[in-house]
Write a protein that holds these residues in place. Structure first.
Motif, PDB file in Angstrom:
ATOM      1  N   VAL A 192       0.825  -1.215   0.000  1.00 44.62           N
ATOM      2  CA  VAL A 192       0.000   0.000   0.000  1.00 44.62           C
ATOM      3  C   VAL A 192       0.857   1.264   0.000  1.00 44.62           C
ATOM      4  O   VAL A 192       0.416   2.327   0.410  1.00 44.62           O
ATOM      5  N   GLU A 200       1.780   3.378  -2.226  1.00 46.68           N
ATOM      6  CA  GLU A 200       1.305   4.562  -2.939  1.00 46.68           C
ATOM      7  C   GLU A 200       0.330   5.377  -2.099  1.00 46.68           C
ATOM      8  O   GLU A 200       0.360   6.606  -2.133  1.00 46.68           O
ATOM      9  N   THR A 201      -0.504   4.717  -1.322  1.00 44.98           N
ATOM     10  CA  THR A 201      -1.424   5.418  -0.435  1.00 44.98           C
ATOM     11  C   THR A 201      -0.660   6.171   0.641  1.00 44.98           C
ATOM     12  O   THR A 201      -0.965   7.328   0.959  1.00 44.98           O
ATOM     13  N   VAL A 202       0.354   5.527   1.191  1.00 42.41           N
ATOM     14  CA  VAL A 202       1.186   6.167   2.215  1.00 42.41           C
ATOM     15  C   VAL A 202       1.941   7.351   1.609  1.00 42.41           C
ATOM     16  O   VAL A 202       2.005   8.429   2.195  1.00 42.41           O
ATOM     17  N   ASP A 217       1.091   9.190  -0.897  1.00 37.91           N
ATOM     18  CA  ASP A 217       0.137  10.281  -1.108  1.00 37.91           C
ATOM     19  C   ASP A 217      -0.151  11.020   0.198  1.00 37.91           C
ATOM     20  O   ASP A 217      -0.287  12.247   0.211  1.00 37.91           O
ATOM     21  N   ALA A 218      -0.241  10.295   1.304  1.00 39.88           N
ATOM     22  CA  ALA A 218      -0.508  10.930   2.608  1.00 39.88           C
ATOM     23  C   ALA A 218       0.667  11.795   3.052  1.00 39.88           C
ATOM     24  O   ALA A 218       0.474  12.894   3.580  1.00 39.88           O
ATOM     25  N   HIS A 248      -2.271   6.842   8.776  1.00 35.49           N
ATOM     26  CA  HIS A 248      -1.781   6.352   7.485  1.00 35.49           C
ATOM     27  C   HIS A 248      -0.584   5.409   7.595  1.00 35.49           C
ATOM     28  O   HIS A 248      -0.543   4.404   6.886  1.00 35.49           O
ATOM     29  N   ALA A 307      -0.560   0.812   7.657  1.00 39.21           N
ATOM     30  CA  ALA A 307       0.037   0.216   6.464  1.00 39.21           C
ATOM     31  C   ALA A 307       1.051  -0.873   6.798  1.00 39.21           C
ATOM     32  O   ALA A 307       1.453  -1.635   5.922  1.00 39.21           O
TER      33      ALA A 307
END
Length: 141
Positions: A20, A22-24, A26-27, A98, A102
């Motif tokens: 994950v 990419e989500t991290v 982005d955050a 975030h 993860a």
């Protein structure tokens, strides 16, 4: 160094090796975009470069490289907080919402043990330890 910053910097590096990521990423970029919009894109590029380095370090078992990279992110986050202490709350929110979610369970535990806080009132005594603790208190009257 602020324990929240140490935990967040360590968690950023640990999260880079997750599915994950990419989500991290982005955050983390969103945090910079709110605080320093002019530096957000550079932070995103830095994260991508460091991710490649951490993946390589983990695949070769290079723990010292991983620790060095965590130190770099701890320093970046510490500068944010040093320049504006109110941002410690933002870094903590990033960590809790975030970064920690993860991570694998064992890494979540490692990150959470970095942070220990206590508040005493009315002349209370607080004992904190990272492991076992033995105290010898005088008898109360």
């Amino acid at each position: 160094m602020d324990p929240i910053v140490v935990a967040a910097g360590t968690a950023v590096i640990s999260a880079m090796a997750t599915s994950v990521w990419e989500t991290v990423r982005d955050a983390v970029v969103a945090l910079w975009r709110r605080l320093h919009p002019d530096k957000a894109e550079q932070i995103g590029e830095d994260l991508e470069v460091v991710r490649a380095e951490i993946v390589q370090a983990r695949s070769s078992g290079d723990v010292s490289a991983e620790q060095a990279l965590a130190g770099e992110w701890q320093s970046k986050l510490q500068r944010l907080v040093r320049n504006d202490p109110a941002l410690a709350h933002e870094v903590q929110r990033l960590l809790e919402e975030h970064l920690v979610p993860a991570l694998a369970a064992d890494e979540q535990t490692r990150i959470r043990t970095i942070i220990q806080t206590a508040h005493a009132t009315d002349h209370s005594t607080i004992y904190q330890a990272g492991g076992d603790i033995t105290t010898h208190l005088p008898p109360t009257s």
